[in-house]
Design a protein around this motif. Structure first.
Motif, short mmCIF file in Angstrom:
data_model
loop_
_atom_site.label_atom_id
_atom_site.label_comp_id
_atom_site.label_asym_id
_atom_site.label_seq_id
_atom_site.Cartn_x
_atom_site.Cartn_y
_atom_site.Cartn_z
N CYS A 112 -9.85 -3.85 -5.62
CA CYS A 112 -9.22 -3.99 -4.28
C CYS A 112 -7.79 -4.53 -4.36
CB CYS A 112 -10.08 -4.90 -3.40
SG CYS A 112 -11.74 -4.28 -3.09
N GLN A 113 -7.00 -4.03 -5.34
CA GLN A 113 -5.63 -4.50 -5.48
C GLN A 113 -4.60 -3.38 -5.30
OE1 GLN A 113 -4.85 -7.85 -5.90
NE2 GLN A 113 -7.05 -7.93 -5.42
N GLN A 114 -5.06 -2.12 -5.24
CA GLN A 114 -4.13 -1.00 -5.15
C GLN A 114 -4.51 -0.12 -3.96
OE1 GLN A 114 -3.71 1.09 -8.89
NE2 GLN A 114 -3.95 -0.80 -10.07
N PRO A 115 -4.16 -0.59 -2.76
CA PRO A 115 -4.52 0.18 -1.56
C PRO A 115 -3.66 1.44 -1.40
CG PRO A 115 -3.24 -1.75 -0.95
CD PRO A 115 -3.46 -1.86 -2.42
N MET A 116 -4.27 2.49 -0.92
CA MET A 116 -3.59 3.74 -0.58
C MET A 116 -3.82 4.03 0.90
SD MET A 116 -2.11 5.16 -3.27
CE MET A 116 -1.93 6.84 -2.69
N ILE A 117 -2.76 4.43 1.59
CA ILE A 117 -2.87 4.76 3.02
C ILE A 117 -3.07 6.26 3.16
CG2 ILE A 117 -1.68 4.78 5.24
CD1 ILE A 117 -0.13 2.33 4.32
N ALA A 127 0.84 -1.19 0.00
CA ALA A 127 0.00 0.00 0.00
C ALA A 127 0.88 1.25 0.00
CB ALA A 127 -0.91 0.01 1.23
N HIS A 128 0.62 2.16 -0.93
CA HIS A 128 1.33 3.44 -0.97
C HIS A 128 0.81 4.35 0.15
CE1 HIS A 128 3.79 3.47 -4.65
NE2 HIS A 128 2.92 2.59 -5.11
N ALA A 129 1.70 5.14 0.71
CA ALA A 129 1.30 6.11 1.73
C ALA A 129 1.11 7.47 1.07
CB ALA A 129 2.35 6.21 2.82
N MET A 130 -0.05 8.08 1.28
CA MET A 130 -0.31 9.41 0.73
C MET A 130 0.39 10.45 1.60
SD MET A 130 -3.96 11.23 -0.13
CE MET A 130 -4.30 9.99 -1.39
N TRP A 172 -1.88 0.90 13.04
CA TRP A 172 -3.19 0.84 12.41
C TRP A 172 -3.31 2.00 11.44
CZ3 TRP A 172 -6.80 -2.94 12.65
CH2 TRP A 172 -6.63 -3.92 13.65
N VAL A 173 -3.79 1.71 10.22
CA VAL A 173 -3.88 2.72 9.18
C VAL A 173 -5.27 2.71 8.54
CG1 VAL A 173 -1.42 2.72 8.63
CG2 VAL A 173 -2.93 1.10 7.49
N LEU A 174 -5.62 3.83 7.93
CA LEU A 174 -6.88 4.00 7.23
C LEU A 174 -6.59 4.36 5.78
CD1 LEU A 174 -10.04 4.31 7.44
CD2 LEU A 174 -9.57 6.76 7.79
N GLY A 175 -7.37 3.80 4.83
CA GLY A 175 -7.11 4.11 3.44
C GLY A 175 -8.27 3.79 2.53
N PHE A 176 -7.97 3.72 1.23
CA PHE A 176 -8.97 3.40 0.22
C PHE A 176 -8.28 2.67 -0.92
CE2 PHE A 176 -7.03 7.31 -1.09
CZ PHE A 176 -6.97 7.25 -2.47
N PHE A 177 -9.06 2.03 -1.78
CA PHE A 177 -8.52 1.38 -2.96
C PHE A 177 -8.65 2.32 -4.15
CE2 PHE A 177 -9.73 -2.37 -0.42
CZ PHE A 177 -8.51 -3.03 -0.42
#
Length: 572
Positions: free
Chosen positions: A90-95, A53-56, A79-84
C-alpha cells in the motif's frame, strides 16, 4: 520478491480525496487521502505526508516524450478511485479515474480546510454545487440562470447598422440540452467546451472565460464573438466565398492595403455614401469608362485643374467611339498560317484577333471571320471586352463537362465567367480546358490561369496556345502558372505579353535558359526584364521594347491605342 500470483491475491482497490496536485516532478501525480487507510486528522497525517499517486492515462495517449495528453486536470477536492500496484504494501497508489457525487455539508466532504478529506485551498466544492451533483449544470440543464447561457443572453449585440439603412443582431444561443446528451468539459478557470447531441438542438460550443466564443447552431450557422482583438495571418492565399449576402459593420476606421493590384467587380449596381469628405489619389493614369449616361451633381463650386482639358477629343479608346468602328471596303485579311484576321477601320485604327473571336456589332454577335464592311463594331477594346451571352443550356453543358474532370462548383463558375468575359464561347472553353488537363494542369491552376489571362484580355485559344508552347519547352505547370501570374499583374499590354511568349518559343533559347529566366521573373517581377533576360543569355529586341514600355506605361492615357500601335510597328 512476491510472485505474480501473490500480487494478484493481494490486489487492493481504494477510493480517496485529492488534497495536493503540485507534483515537484511534474508527472501529474496527486497526493490522495485514502478512505479507511488515512485518518482525517491532519495532525496525525498532514497533507505533505500523503503518498504521491500516479494517474493512469487512456490507451490513446502515448504518455511519452511529451506526446499524448498532459496528465493534469485533477484538482484538490476531486474524489478518485484506484489501486495499489505494490499490493498489500500500500505504498504505490495508482489513480484509475475520478468520480463525482453530491456534496453535502456535515459529512466527510464538509468544507473544513484544516481537516482531511477537504480541499486545502477551500475552492472545491464550489458553493453553487453544494447539495447538487458534481455533473456540470450545462450537461444537466439545471440552474441555467447562473451559467454562461444567461451571461451570453444578457450580452447580445443587437441593432448593428448596415450600409444605406437597416440593421442586424447577434443570434441568441440555441442552448436546449437534455441530459445526458450534452457532453461538457469545463476547466478550472472557466473555459468551456460543449458537444451537444440533444436531438433538434445539436451544437458545438467553445467558450473562453473572457466571453469570447464560437458556437455552431443546429442548422449549421456559426456565431463568432471576440471580446478582444482579432488577428488573421495567412502566409499564402486566402479564399472567401459567400453565396448569399455579406454584411460588414465597423464602428471605427477601415484600412485596406494591397501591395500589388486591387480588382473589384460588381454584377449589379454599386452605391457608396460618404458622410464626410472623399479624397482619391492616383499616381498613374485614371480611366473611367461609362457605357450609359454620366451625371455629376455638386452642391457647391466645381474646379477642374489640368495642364490641358479636352472635351470630346477625337481618336480615344474604340469602346467610346460613336456610332462605332466601321470597316473600310476590302480591308479584311486572313493569315492562313495563324488563322488571324487584321482589320483596318475608317479612322486608321488597326485591330488583329483570332478568326473565331466573337465581336459585338450593332446587328448582334458575330465571329471575326464573318464580318463585312457593312458591320459597325461597338467594342474593340481587348482590355474591356464585351462578355458573350451564353445560354443556360451551354452553361449546363460546360458545367457537366468540367465537373466530370474534377472542377469544384466555385472553380467552374469562375472559369466560365473568366473566359466568357474575354470574348470566347462554349466550344473554345471546352477545347482549351481539355488541352490543359491533358498536359497535367490541375483544376486550381487552370482556374487561376483563366483569371490571369482574362485580366490581360486573352481568349481561350490564346491561353491554350501559350501554355502548350511553354509546356513543350520543358516548363512544369507550377512555373507556367507563376510566370503567367506575374505577367497578369505587370500592367504590360496584351501585345507585349504575347511578344514575350512568342520570343521564348521561337528564338532558339535553350530550355535551361527559359526555365531560369521564368523562375527569376517569378521572383523579381518584370521591372528589370531586359536585364534579367540578358543575364541568362536571352538577347532580343523584344525584351528591350518591353522594358521601354514598362518605363513609359504611365505616360499614356489610352492603353488600347498604345497596344494597337505596337501591332502596327511589329508588322512593319
Amino acid at each position: 520478491m512476491k510472485s505474480i500470483d501473490t500480487v494478484n491475491n493481494t490486489f487492493f482497490w481504494w477510493y480517496g480525496f485529492v488534497e495536493d496536485v503540485n507534483d515537484p516532478l511534474k508527472l501529474g501525480r496527486c497526493r490522495v487521502r485514502i478512505v479507511g487507510l488515512h485518518t482525517p486528522n491532519k495532525t496525525e497525517i498532514p497533507t505533505e505526508s500523503l503518498p504521491w499517486a500516479h494517474a493512469m492515462m487512456p490507451y490513446h495517449s502515448a504518455s511519452s516524450s511529451g506526446v499524448g495528453f498532459s496528465p493534469t486536470g485533477i484538482l484538490p477536492g476531486t474524489w478518485v478511485l484506484g489501486f495499489f500496484k505494490d499490493g498489500d504494501s500500500c505504498q504505490q497508489p495508482m489513480i484509475l479515474g475520478t468520480f463525482g457525487g453530491i456534496n453535502k455539508l456535515g459529512n466527510i466532504s464538509s468544507k473544513t480546510p484544516s481537516v482531511g478529506f477537504n480541499d486545502p485551498n477551500d475552492a472545491f466544492p464550489k458553493e453553487s454545487y453544494l447539495d447538487e451533483p458534481d455533473t456540470n449544470k450545462l450537461a444537466r440543464n439545471e440552474d441555467i440562470e447562473n451559467t454562461i447561457v444567461q451571461k451570453k443572453k444578457e450580452d447580445i449585440d443587437d441593432c448593428n447598422p448596415t450600409a444605406l439603412g437597416g440593421s442586424w443582431s447577434e443570434p441568441e444561443t440555441p442552448y436546449d440540452a437534455t441530459y445526458p446528451k450534452n457532453h461538457v468539459h469545463e476547466s478550472e478557470s472557466g473555459h468551456i467546451f460543449e458537444v451537444d447531441d440533444t436531438p433538434g438542438a445539436e451544437r458545438l460550443h467553445r467558450y473562453h472565460k473572457s466571453g469570447t466564443f464560437e458556437e455552431i447552431h443546429p442548422d449549421g450557422s456559426v456565431v463568432h464573438k471576440i471580446i478582444g482583438d482579432d488577428f488573421l495571418i495567412v502566409r499564402k492565399n486566402n479564399h472567401v466565398s459567400v453565396y448569399g449576402n455579406l454584411t460588414v459593420n465597423v464602428g471605427d476606421t477601415i484600412k485596406i492595403y494591397s501591395g500589388k493590384n486591387l480588382d473589384i467587380q460588381v454584377g449589379g449596381d454599386a452605391r457608396i455614401h460618404v458622410a464626410g469628405n472623399t479624397t482619391m489619389q492616383t499616381d498613374g493614369n485614371f480611366i473611367h469608362s461609362i457605357k450609359g449616361t454620366a451625371q455629376i451633381i455638386s452642391g457647391g463650386n466645381m474646379t477642374l485643374s489640368a495642364p490641358k482639358i479636352d472635351l470630346n477629343p477625337p481618336g480615344i479608346s474604340p469602346s467610346s467611339n460613336s456610332p462605332g468602328f466601321k470597316l473600310n471596303k476590302s480591308c479584311s485579311e486572313t493569315k492562313e498560317s495563324t488563322k488571324k484576321i487584321v482589320f483596318e477601320f475608317e479612322d486608321g485604327t488597326v485591330f488583329e484577333c483570332e478568326e473565331t473571336r466573337q465581336l459585338k456589332t450593332q446587328n448582334g454577335w458575330k465571329q471575326a471571320k464573318d464580318l463585312t464592311e457593312e458591320d459597325v463594331i461597338e467594342n474593340l477594346d481587348p482590355l474591356r471586352p464585351e462578355p458573350i451571352p451564353i445560354s443556360e443550356e451551354e452553361i449546363a453543358a460546360m458545367n457537366q463537362s468540367l465537373a466530370s474532370q474534377g472542377f469544384s462548383l466555385q472553380e467552374r463558375n469562375q472559369l466560365i465567367n473568366n473566359f466568357t468575359a474575354s470574348g470566347v464561347g462554349q466550344a473554345e472553353i471546352t477545347n482549351t480546358v481539355n488541352g490543359l488537363v491533358s498536359v497535367g494542369f490541375s483544376t486550381q491552376q487552370i482556374t487561376s490561369l483563366s483569371n490571369d489571362f482574362s485580366s490581360m484580355g486573352f481568349g481561350a485559344l490564346e491561353v491554350s496556345v501559350y501554355t502548350n508552347k511553354l509546356t513543350n519547352l520543358g516548363l512544369d505547370q507550377t512555373q507556367i502558372s507563376g510566370f503567367v501570374s506575374v505577367m497578369s499583374g505587370s500592367g504590360l499590354s496584351q501585345v507585349s505579353v504575347s511578344a514575350i511568349f512568342n520570343t521564348m518559343s521561337t528564338s532558339g533559347f535553350t530550355n535551361e535558359q527559359i526555365s531560369s529566366f521564368v523562375g527569376q521573373i517569378s521572383i523579381q517581377g518584370v521591372v528589370n526584364i531586359s536585364q534579367i533576360a540578358s543575364e541568362y543569355g536571352m538577347e532580343s529586341e523584344v525584351f528591350d521594347e518591353v522594358q521601354a514600355e514598362l518605363e513609359e506605361k504611365n505616360k499614356t492615357s489610352n492603353p488600347i491605342n498604345s497596344s494597337l500601335g505596337n501591332v502596327v510597328s511589329r508588322k512593319q
